[in-house]
Enzyme design. Sequence first.
Site, PDB file in Angstrom:
ATOM      1  NE  ARG A  17      -1.216   2.402   2.994  1.00 60.43           N
ATOM      2  CZ  ARG A  17      -0.660   3.468   3.439  1.00 60.43           C
ATOM      3  NH1 ARG A  17      -0.381   4.566   2.768  1.00 60.43           N
ATOM      4  NH2 ARG A  17       0.058   3.452   4.706  1.00 60.43           N
ATOM      5  CG  ASP A  18       3.291   4.529   2.997  1.00 59.15           C
ATOM      6  OD1 ASP A  18       3.513   5.148   1.898  1.00 59.15           O
ATOM      7  OD2 ASP A  18       3.228   4.450   4.205  1.00 59.15           O
ATOM      8  CG  HIS A 209       3.670   4.807   9.377  1.00 55.13           C
ATOM      9  ND1 HIS A 209       3.009   3.744   8.639  1.00 55.13           N
ATOM     10  CD2 HIS A 209       4.269   5.664   8.356  1.00 55.13           C
ATOM     11  CE1 HIS A 209       2.951   4.192   7.416  1.00 55.13           C
ATOM     12  NE2 HIS A 209       3.529   5.129   7.267  1.00 55.13           N
ATOM     13  CG  HIS A 211       7.307   7.733   5.617  1.00 54.15           C
ATOM     14  ND1 HIS A 211       7.520   7.214   4.123  1.00 54.15           N
ATOM     15  CD2 HIS A 211       6.455   7.744   5.985  1.00 54.15           C
ATOM     16  CE1 HIS A 211       6.167   6.811   4.139  1.00 54.15           C
ATOM     17  NE2 HIS A 211       5.666   6.855   5.070  1.00 54.15           N
ATOM     18  CB  CYS A 242       2.348  10.200   1.585  1.00 53.79           C
ATOM     19  SG  CYS A 242       0.578  10.983   1.369  1.00 53.79           S
ATOM     20  CG  ASN A 251       6.852   3.337   5.248  1.00 56.40           C
ATOM     21  OD1 ASN A 251       6.466   3.336   3.875  1.00 56.40           O
ATOM     22  ND2 ASN A 251       5.942   3.582   5.984  1.00 56.40           N
TER      23      ASN A 251
END
Length: 312
Positions: A17-18, A209, A211, A242, A251
Amino acid sequence: MAFDYPSSVLIVDVGPRDGLQNEKTQVPTTIKAELIRQLVDAGVRKLETTSYVSPKWVPQMADNAEVMRSITRRPGVCYSVLVPNMKGFEAAMEGKPDEIVVFGAASEAFSQRNINCSIAESIERFAPVVEAALAAGIKVRGAMSCTVGCPYEGEIAPERVGYLARLMKEIGVQHVGVADTIGVGTPIKVQRAIDATLQHYDIDDVSGHFHDTYGQALANTLAALQMGIWQFDTSVAGLGGCPYARGATGNVATEDVVYMLHGMGIETGIDLDALIDAGEMISNFLERTNSSRVARAILNRRAMLAEAAATA
Ligand code: HMG
Ligand code: MG
């Protein structure tokens, strides 16, 4: 100083996803499903597989339903998806996710850019989603973006993180992730953001979370571990970013976190070699150098050993 480190850590690989949401070229659904399969085979027990957002805003996630249909679900694995509103939730239901993730921000400007509404409006949109998910027996996590810094507002005070965590708690969100969306955080700042969150959530209901834009994500992970946090979102091969946080890179790489944890005697249940193979598969597909330092080091070592064996 001795820290009371956890004996095991839950890794949530957000790569599908990310990691992929910011890719300009459409990644075929079959490759996404293959990545998910390889991650699960490597021992990953929780993943973010896709998001149910507007395909006009994030075209890469337009195949959300197909991704969920394409994967063979493994018992004991938690498949999470992002949903920003009721429309996303209703669409997500067909895929029977184990967990949904609503995503808000500690920064007003980022909230506006990312989900087109204020923080207060986002909570109004999330509330019925959370209620419906809980009623359907689906777990609910809340991602809190920009908890240390915002691309539009600069530094974010811990009080604003505490404010968002309180709002999330009030609407029934069961777990929150403290996100450093643009990777500007350093250990003490990240600890302050986590501390503000812990005013409203138990330690077992908070994850990190981070990055890695400024190369601080592993240090921030260690700082969170020292506080007792034992759940972390990471991304295989360090993929990610993002679309509404320009310049933000991926990440922290799952491989780097797993190597650090195993080196500290902390279990993850993940086979590092198999994880590296998954990271290589997607990096090769994207024609991208693998962003994980650990993966690069181990791949170099594998190549050296293969060369030595060939000449022996
Ligand atoms: P909006 O334009 O304010 O929504 O977007 P709206 O309700 O006014 O609807 C406008 C159009 O979008 C309509 O379509 C709706 O049907 C459609 P039209 O009539 O124009 O054809 N729509 C939807 N379509 C599909 N799925 C939906 C949906 N909702 C409305 N769920 C919205 C609001 C949130 C949808 C939009 O802003 C959006 O999609 N944003 C994308 C945000 C995003 O995906 N960001 C990246 C993920 S967050 C992240 O990466 C951070 C994280 O990793 C933590 C960290 O690192 O910080 C989690
Ligand atoms: Mg993120």
